[in-house]
Design an enzyme around this catalytic site. Structure first.
Site, short mmCIF file in Angstrom:
data_model
loop_
_atom_site.label_atom_id
_atom_site.label_comp_id
_atom_site.label_asym_id
_atom_site.label_seq_id
_atom_site.Cartn_x
_atom_site.Cartn_y
_atom_site.Cartn_z
N ASP A 203 -10.22 3.44 -10.25
CA ASP A 203 -11.10 3.54 -11.40
C ASP A 203 -11.34 2.15 -11.99
O ASP A 203 -10.41 1.35 -12.13
CB ASP A 203 -10.44 4.45 -12.45
CG ASP A 203 -11.32 4.74 -13.63
OD1 ASP A 203 -12.37 5.38 -13.44
OD2 ASP A 203 -10.96 4.32 -14.75
N GLU A 263 1.07 -1.98 4.57
CA GLU A 263 2.41 -1.52 4.95
C GLU A 263 2.41 -0.03 5.28
O GLU A 263 3.39 0.48 5.84
CB GLU A 263 3.41 -1.79 3.82
CG GLU A 263 3.59 -3.27 3.49
CD GLU A 263 4.47 -3.46 2.26
OE1 GLU A 263 5.21 -2.51 1.91
OE2 GLU A 263 4.40 -4.54 1.64
#
Length: 540
Positions: A203, A263
């Protein structure tokens, strides 16, 4: 995972779910996680790749979840963490990825971090939010405005300072210049990634940093475009937002965020960009493969939609964004539904389908908003039922965002089959004949046409991954595109008008593609496209 599995998001189709309004499983008039889980088979049947859930975190709900008070828990109105784990398991079992909102530019004022920060100027969280002294006359530090109206500064009598809020007064802005704040938010996101979330919608991703100099924003020069992402009757659009958002420091944080996402192979991010120069910002934020995976702007979430406007937008996208990656949308939880905003005077079945064909044919990924596949128009919500805090102060010129947030209609019965009681927002009677059940029972309904188009598009590698160029066909009412991938080229010609159009194809067709549901007539090099139809073909 193969490379294609890892890059599922690139050209992927994401179905946005507004949890309060999707399905109410416990009969309290508000949608919930169990309700969403019960309808995932339907979502999967559309052929989309992922779902995106608007905020489900613990919140006082003053801005309906975009004011978070606990970043690592589910609000009880939606269910529990166990319900969320069940949802993820079911979605993954159906081949759907799960993306969730991250609202990290600001929190709720009831968040423990802000409650501590506002106590004094020396506590451990004192610098976690944006605080500033008043001017000598007691007025706010500068002229920055809140998108929701008035000054972006709120006085706090405990600290004898103002705090920054780009939205509601109850949504204080974090101080991203503080490394502890940045690390805390990365840790919050790790929590959800460890639960199996496949990505985040970020957002107001360009709002994270502000200028520490707190300089006044200049006015928008006469004749220049206003800010995208806010109604133009809002004074917020009168300023050029130089100092309160889109600061260069944000790029380093986005690189840290991308490093963390890397990751977790196969995860992704899509950022929301409301900016004075949105395509420039998209290029900055998504290029190079080391920041956001993709981002969306308000270019197709606003009112202009003529063929010329669309062609110009696509040309600008090619020129400015470069190797960055857009995510296209025609509707979401913040704007008037496209069937009303673009299609109010068009065929209610044919136009939504050709509009969807447009974004499914572009270079980029796609977000579809719940109910878009049904052709739902903007709902009428009477003033006394308005819930959106953005809508009330600007009524009636701007009626807020409730009209696109009303409940999903599953059946042509009371409350649309969404709930057994009166829901938090009223169901528009015009939506009932467009319900899922009604359209599933009608082979000619829009839902079946959308489902066929999506499934067909998902088998076209050129439309998923290809580069885009535009083609001149001698008719300004037609939009003609060429998508090229691994030496293969597909021609796309779209007629988004209510009249038959003819174009001249100065290219060699090797194979006319079928199965998408549109009709066209090809005579030598002349293409005749009836109203609201599309043409797809392989080029030699």
């Amino acid at each position: 995972m193969t490379t294609s599995d890892l890059n599922w998001w690139k050209g992927g189709i994401i179905y946005q779910i507004y949890p309060r309004s999707f399905m109410d499983a416990n009969g309290d008039g508000i949608g919930d996680l169990a309700g969403i889980t019960s309808k995932l088979d339907y979502v999967a049947s559309l052929g989309v790749d992922a779902i995106w859930l608007s905020p489900i975190f613990t919140s006082p709900m003053k801005d309906f979840g975009y004011d978070v008070s606990d970043y690592c828990d589910i609000d009880p109105m939606f269910g529990s963490l166990e319900d969320f784990k069940t949802l993820i398991s079911r979605a993954h079992g159906l081949g759907l990825k799960v993306m969730i909102d991250q609202v990290i530019s600001h929190s709720a004022d009831s968040h423990p971090w802000f409650e501590e920060s506002r106590q004094d100027k020396t506590n451990d969280k004192a610098d976690w939010y944006v605080w500033a002294d008043p001017k000598p006359d007691g007025s706010p530090p500068n002229n920055w405005l809140s998108i929701f109206g008035g000054s972006a500064w709120k006085w706090d009598s405990r600290r004898l300072q103002y705090y920054l809020h780009n939205f509601l007064e109850s949504q204080p802005d974090f101080n991203f210049h503080n490394p502890d704040v940045r690390e805390a938010h990365l840790n919050n996101m790790r929590f959800w990634l460890d639960l199996g979330v496949d990505g985040f919608r970020l957002d107001t991703v360009n709002f994270y940093f502000h200028s520490e100099g707190l300089e006044d924003n200049p006015p928008v020069p006469p004749g220049e475009p206003k800010t995208m992402g806010a109604p133009h009757d809002n004074p917020y659009t009168y300023q050029r937002h130089v100092y309160d958002l889109s600061r260069p420091e944000n790029l380093d944080f986005l690189k840290d965020l991308r490093a963390m996402m890397d990751e977790y192979p196969g995860t992704t991010t899509v950022g929301e960009l409301g900016d004075d120069f949105p395509l420039k910002r998209m290029a900055e934020y998504t290029s190079g493969g080391d920041k956001l995976h993709m981002a969306y702007t308000f270019d197709f979430l606003n009112t202009p939609h003529s063929p010329q406007y669309i062609r110009t937008t696509l040309a600008n996208m090619n020129d400015i964004v470069g190797d960055g990656w857009p995510c296209w949308a025609l509707s979401n939880h913040d704007v008037v539904r496209a069937c009303t905003r673009w299609g109010a005077n068009e065929d209610p079945v044919a136009y939504p389908l050709i509009a969807m064909a447009l974004i499914l044919s572009l270079r980029g990924s796609v977000c579809l908003y719940q109910g878009e596949e049904l052709g739902l128009p903007e709902a009428e919500v009477p003033f006394e039922r308005i819930q959106d805090p953005y809508g009330k102060p600007l009524w009636p010129v701007f009626k807020g965002r409730d009209g696109c947030r009303t409940p999903m209609v599953w059946e042509n019965v009371a409350q649309g089959g969404f709930s057994t009681i009166e829901p938090w927002l009223p169901v528009d009677d015009r939506h009932l004949p467009l319900s899922v059940a009604e359209q599933e029972a009608d082979p000619s309904a829009l839902l079946h046409k959308v489902r066929r188009l999506i499934h067909w598009r998902q088998k076209q590698p050129e439309l998923i991954n290809g580069e885009l160029s535009q083609l001149e066909v001698g008719n300004e009412e037609l939009i003609a595109l060429v998508r090229e991938y691994e030496g293969q080229r597909v021609l796309v010609v779209l007629n988004m008008t209510s009249e038959t159009q003819q174009g001249e194809l100065n290219c060699t067709i090797s194979d006319v593609l079928e199965g998408h549901g549109f009709t066209a007539e090809l005579k030598d090099n002349s293409l005749i496209l009836p109203a609201y139809q599309a043409f797809y073909a392989k080029l030699a």
